[in-house]
Scaffold this active site. Structure first.
Site, short mmCIF file in Angstrom:
data_model
loop_
_atom_site.label_atom_id
_atom_site.label_comp_id
_atom_site.label_asym_id
_atom_site.label_seq_id
_atom_site.Cartn_x
_atom_site.Cartn_y
_atom_site.Cartn_z
N CYS A 1 7.84 4.68 15.31
CA CYS A 1 8.98 3.67 15.20
C CYS A 1 9.20 3.44 13.73
CB CYS A 1 8.37 2.25 15.94
SG CYS A 1 9.21 0.71 15.07
N CYS B 1 8.26 0.24 12.25
CA CYS B 1 6.77 -0.06 12.02
C CYS B 1 5.96 0.94 11.07
CB CYS B 1 5.94 0.54 13.19
SG CYS B 1 6.73 -0.50 14.67
#
Length: 499
Positions: free
Chosen positions: A427, A430
């Site tokens: 991600c 992230c």
């Protein structure tokens, strides 16, 4: 209902409150107070008392995040950190980190994972990172000609005049321009190599694919990124970075290396290794708290496309309990929360140690008013941090001769490895926050253990070159990473009030 019936009989038989009735009421109140107090302290006195109870039990809900007492390997209490952070530090950081100097972070999110094929990119729209428009980046961060460059030119002119005003041989002040480009390149490469030996993390802001990201447009929160890809990140961090003296493996990807009780009891784990484990665990706990406090609540809503495209975000108490309650973590959850405080103290000590350096930083963005406000705010924050009564004492680490030198090298290599693992996060959002927080913690380690900040050599009144320096990326990462830990401790207080 039974209590009500009991009191009704008393009222009927006596037709009024009598002394016995008052005594019974007082005894019941005292009994309830004793039960609540016992719950409040039971987890501190015996952290494993709740193991085996259901995750939704009353004791779990009331006790597991009520941390008390001394923070292990430190000389201060949880209550002291809570007060200093929530009342003094967190509000200052919150207003400081929205300033342009700290909100724009240059990072390379396109680096390939060096350990496995990057085949699990998050497909959810909330994993996407919004990059900055060129015209939104402050001019001072883009290296444009500005007042600061004029200041440097003016200073250089004054130094030239000094040579003219004094009977010195000006030829001695000139560089030897006959040096070849290749030799200069080699010298620069050696210099960069020497400087890199102090790094505890990978810095990629100078790479071709690095771009500025506005952190305020990309807040850290739960994006829906989960499953095997996410578990593999933490499994790699925990399983691949154990020290050679430990053969035990954690039971799950959420378990930080070895059980807390065994770690603190010794069992062959020295202070330096224990500090490494607890810092990584504290970082993990902090990230989990952010995700629980800013959870994607709209992910499971079964509606027709009427959910706002920006998502619905909020606190997820059940997820917080799942990640930290003793019943769901084999009794380890409360200890992971204590490790958050340990990581916080490490980074706060680094800021206190580097305070003389930061007080003389320009924090230049090209907007004079904002830059002045940042300098004032930084000095105010550093004054508060320096007034903290019980800073972590880093001098007790890595001071055992040859063995300690080897251990410090291993410590550094393992943290470098963790920063490389961040390039494997599927991600993008992230990955952004994972890289920033590991870089911030790596910068704190550089300040504490490189040896170049141990003596106060920096003086604004001398022209002597400093033996240490921090890149802008390191300063931005250090303050934002500390801000994330500060926010976690602040959010933890909110969770305590909710459970």
């Amino acid at each position: 209902m039974k209590r009500r019936t009991f009191f009704n009989k008393l009222f009927i038989n006596n037709h009024s409150f009598n002394l016995n009735c008052y005594l019974v009421i007082i005894l019941l109140i005292l009994f309830n107070l004793f039960s609540i107090t016992n719950c409040f302290y039971s987890n501190e006195n015996n952290p494993n008392d709740n193991v085996g109870k259901s995750a939704g039990s009353e004791n779990d809900r009331l006790c597991f995040c009520q941390l008390q007492g001394t923070i292990d390997d430190c000389s201060c209490n949880v209550d002291t950190v809570d007060y200093y952070n929530n009342v003094k530090i967190y509000p200052r950081l919150k207003s400081l980190l929205v300033k342009d100097y700290f909100r724009y972070y240059k990072v390379n999110l396109r680096r390939q994972c060096p350990f496995w094929a990057d085949d699990s990119k998050c497909a959810m729209r909330f994993c996407h990172v919004e990059y900055c428009e060129e015209n939104s980046i402050p001019p001072g961060l883009k290296g444009e000609t500005n007042e600061m460059s004029h200041k440097y030119l003016k200073d250089a002119e004054q130094m030239t005049n000094c040579y003219e005003d004094n009977d010195h041989n000006r030829e001695l002040g000139y560089l030897n321009t006959s040096i070849s480009d290749k030799t200069y390149s080699d010298i620069q490469r050696w210099s960069n190599y020497d400087e890199a030996q102090d790094y505890f993390c990978i810095l990629d802001d100078h790479q071709e694919d690095a771009e500025y990201v506005d952190l305020l447009l990309n807040p850290e929160r739960y994006t829906g990124y989960k499953g095997e890809s996410a578990h593999r990140i933490w499994r790699s961090i925990y399983l691949e970075n154990c020290f050679q003296s430990h053969s035990d493996k954690p039971k799950s990807p959420q378990s930080p290396f070895i059980p807390y009780k065994d770690m603190m009891a010794g069992n062959g784990v020295c202070l330096e290794e224990r500090a490494f484990y607890r810092m990584v665990s504290g970082l993990h706990s902090s990230i989990n708290i952010h995700l629980c406090a800013n959870y994607l609540l709209s992910e499971n809503q079964k509606t027709l496309d009427f959910v706002t495209p920006t998502g619905v975000w909020g606190t997820n108490l059940d997820e917080f309990e799942r990640r930290f309650s003793p019943a769901s973590t084999d009794g380890e959850g409360p200890h992971w929360l204590r490790n958050l405080y340990f990581a916080y103290l490490i980074e706060m000590r680094a800021l206190a140690k580097v305070a003389p350096y930061l007080r003389n930083e320009e924090f230049y963005t090209g907007v004079e008013k904002d830059d002045k406000e940042v300098r004032v705010a930084i000095k105010d924050l550093l004054n508060v941090i320096e007034s903290f009564p019980s800073h972590f004492n880093e001098s007790v680490m890595f001071n055992g001769g040859t063995t300690s030198i080897k251990l410090k090298h291993e410590f550094r290599e393992k943290f470098l490895n963790i920063s490389k693992i961040m390039d494997c996060v599927g991600c993008d959002k992230c990955r952004l926050w994972g890289k920033l927080q590991t870089q911030g913690m790596g910068t704190a380690l550089k300040i504490l253990f490189s040896g170049k900040f141990d003596e106060q050599k920096f003086s604004p009144n001398t022209n002597k070159p400093n033996s240490f320096k921090l890149k802008r990326t390191e300063i931005v990462a250090l303050l934002n990473a500390f801000g994330r830990l500060s926010t976690s401790i602040h959010e933890l207080e909110s969770f305590r009030n909710r459970v």
